[in-house]
Design a protein around this motif. Structure first.
Motif, mmCIF file in Angstrom:
data_model
loop_
_atom_site.group_PDB
_atom_site.id
_atom_site.type_symbol
_atom_site.label_atom_id
_atom_site.label_comp_id
_atom_site.label_asym_id
_atom_site.label_seq_id
_atom_site.Cartn_x
_atom_site.Cartn_y
_atom_site.Cartn_z
ATOM 1 N N LYS A 19 0.856 -1.187 0.000
ATOM 2 C CA LYS A 19 0.000 0.000 0.000
ATOM 3 C C LYS A 19 0.887 1.230 0.000
ATOM 4 O O LYS A 19 1.830 1.317 0.788
ATOM 5 N N THR A 20 0.562 2.184 -0.872
ATOM 6 C CA THR A 20 1.314 3.432 -0.900
ATOM 7 C C THR A 20 0.960 4.251 0.340
ATOM 8 O O THR A 20 -0.031 3.977 1.023
ATOM 9 N N LYS A 21 1.751 5.284 0.600
ATOM 10 C CA LYS A 21 1.446 6.177 1.725
ATOM 11 C C LYS A 21 0.099 6.862 1.503
ATOM 12 O O LYS A 21 -0.667 7.069 2.445
ATOM 13 N N ASN A 22 -0.205 7.207 0.259
ATOM 14 C CA ASN A 22 -1.511 7.808 -0.048
ATOM 15 C C ASN A 22 -2.638 6.842 0.293
ATOM 16 O O ASN A 22 -3.656 7.240 0.858
ATOM 17 N N GLU A 23 -2.477 5.561 -0.072
ATOM 18 C CA GLU A 23 -3.514 4.568 0.222
ATOM 19 C C GLU A 23 -3.677 4.371 1.732
ATOM 20 O O GLU A 23 -4.802 4.231 2.221
ATOM 21 N N LEU A 24 -2.568 4.372 2.466
ATOM 22 C CA LEU A 24 -2.650 4.260 3.924
ATOM 23 C C LEU A 24 -3.412 5.444 4.514
ATOM 24 O O LEU A 24 -4.248 5.282 5.402
ATOM 25 N N LEU A 25 -3.133 6.643 4.005
ATOM 26 C CA LEU A 25 -3.826 7.838 4.497
ATOM 27 C C LEU A 25 -5.320 7.771 4.181
ATOM 28 O O LEU A 25 -6.152 8.047 5.042
ATOM 29 N N ILE A 26 -5.676 7.390 2.968
ATOM 30 C CA ILE A 26 -7.088 7.290 2.586
ATOM 31 C C ILE A 26 -7.798 6.266 3.474
ATOM 32 O O ILE A 26 -8.921 6.494 3.933
ATOM 33 N N GLU A 27 -7.149 5.118 3.747
ATOM 34 C CA GLU A 27 -7.726 4.114 4.663
ATOM 35 C C GLU A 27 -8.041 4.738 6.023
ATOM 36 O O GLU A 27 -9.111 4.517 6.587
ATOM 37 N N GLN A 28 -7.083 5.501 6.537
ATOM 38 C CA GLN A 28 -7.289 6.142 7.837
ATOM 39 C C GLN A 28 -8.432 7.146 7.775
ATOM 40 O O GLN A 28 -9.285 7.201 8.669
ATOM 41 N N MET A 29 -8.457 7.941 6.715
ATOM 42 C CA MET A 29 -9.500 8.964 6.586
ATOM 43 C C MET A 29 -10.882 8.324 6.525
ATOM 44 O O MET A 29 -11.845 8.855 7.082
ATOM 45 N N LYS A 30 -10.997 7.175 5.871
ATOM 46 C CA LYS A 30 -12.297 6.506 5.756
ATOM 47 C C LYS A 30 -12.746 5.889 7.081
ATOM 48 O O LYS A 30 -13.928 5.694 7.303
ATOM 49 N N LYS A 31 -11.804 5.589 7.972
ATOM 50 C CA LYS A 31 -12.148 5.038 9.286
ATOM 51 C C LYS A 31 -12.627 6.127 10.247
ATOM 52 O O LYS A 31 -13.356 5.846 11.192
ATOM 53 N N ILE A 32 -12.249 7.360 9.989
ATOM 54 C CA ILE A 32 -12.551 8.457 10.910
ATOM 55 C C ILE A 32 -14.025 8.831 10.816
ATOM 56 O O ILE A 32 -14.547 9.065 9.734
ATOM 57 N N GLU A 33 -14.671 8.878 11.960
ATOM 58 C CA GLU A 33 -16.025 9.413 12.010
ATOM 59 C C GLU A 33 -15.887 10.871 12.432
ATOM 60 O O GLU A 33 -15.671 11.181 13.609
ATOM 61 N N LEU A 34 -15.954 11.759 11.464
ATOM 62 C CA LEU A 34 -15.743 13.182 11.742
ATOM 63 C C LEU A 34 -16.815 13.725 12.671
ATOM 64 O O LEU A 34 -17.960 13.272 12.642
ATOM 65 N N PRO A 35 -16.448 14.697 13.502
ATOM 66 C CA PRO A 35 -17.434 15.314 14.402
ATOM 67 C C PRO A 35 -18.563 15.956 13.596
ATOM 68 O O PRO A 35 -18.325 16.574 12.562
ATOM 69 N N LYS A 36 -19.781 15.773 14.089
ATOM 70 C CA LYS A 36 -20.954 16.358 13.424
ATOM 71 C C LYS A 36 -21.107 17.809 13.869
ATOM 72 O O LYS A 36 -20.791 18.154 14.995
ATOM 73 N N GLY A 37 -21.598 18.639 12.949
ATOM 74 C CA GLY A 37 -21.916 20.016 13.302
ATOM 75 C C GLY A 37 -20.755 20.991 13.172
ATOM 76 O O GLY A 37 -20.861 22.114 13.632
ATOM 77 N N LEU A 38 -19.638 20.565 12.592
ATOM 78 C CA LEU A 38 -18.570 21.526 12.355
ATOM 79 C C LEU A 38 -17.864 21.249 11.043
ATOM 80 O O LEU A 38 -17.884 20.144 10.520
ATOM 81 N N ARG A 39 -17.292 22.280 10.526
ATOM 82 C CA ARG A 39 -16.547 22.220 9.272
ATOM 83 C C ARG A 39 -15.171 21.635 9.574
ATOM 84 O O ARG A 39 -14.531 22.005 10.554
#
Length: 189
Positions: free
Chosen positions: A113-133
């Motif tokens: 996995k490239t570093k970009n793919e590792l980062l995208i995997e992490q980003m997809k696991k994150i449940e971003l806080p609701k109600g803020l930008r």
């Protein structure tokens, strides 16, 4: 005595490290959502970067030759891709993934996995806080079409530094684009 008990608990007990981390992140993101309700236009930042850790032992996972910005050279090391969420005075470490180069993966029969793919995997696991930008902050290495596509899919705005050798389409008649360093030199003159 207490060290031995703690060591035994951490190394021998049947606990799921990933589940503990997910619970930690979930509780901290909930705290961000509560604090965000008190602001008019709450703003959080998803920060991502990789860190090169110099190493000498060749048998450790992910060992290889990686570029170090500190040394400005390729060095024997491990490289870790990590994400962090920042809001107000709170920094929430999210995920860290060990980068393993193609040679290492081939030798150990692992999927590369490239570093970009590792980062995208992490980003997809994150449940971003609701109600803020949320704005993603990236260095020049990660400000690319792969990561920007992942940001767009997840509703994250992205900010970063472009490398001088990147090209920008400055007009509709420019099919190839102009190198940014050439454009900056033109503006200086």
């Amino acid at each position: 005595e207490s060290y031995n008990r703690l060591h035994h608990f951490l190394s021998e007990s049947p606990w799921d490290e990933e589940a503990v981390n997910e619970a930690r992140i979930h509780h901290m993101i909930e705290a961000v959502e509560v604090d965000a309700k008190e602001q008019d236009q709450p703003l959080g930042f998803l920060i991502a970067d990789d860190t090169t850790n110099p190493k000498t032992g060749k048998k450790m996972a992910g060992f290889g030759l990686n570029h170090s910005t500190v040394e400005d050279a390729v060095i024997p090391s491990q490289s870790v891709v990590a994400t962090l969420y920042h809001f107000g005075n709170l920094d929430i470490p999210l995920y860290a993934s060990l980068y393993k180069n193609k040679t290492y993966c081939e030798e150990h029969k692992e999927a590369f996995k490239t570093k970009n793919e590792l980062l995208i995997e992490q980003m997809k696991k994150i449940e971003l806080p609701k109600g803020l930008r949320t704005i993603g902050l990236f260095d020049a290495w990660y400000l690319n079409t792969t990561v920007l596509g992942g940001c767009k899919e997840l509703g994250i705005e992205a900010i970063g530094r472009l490398k001088d050798n990147r090209r920008a389409l400055l007009s509709s008649e420019d099919p190839v684009g102009t190198r940014l360093d050439d454009w900056f030199n033109f503006l200086r003159s």
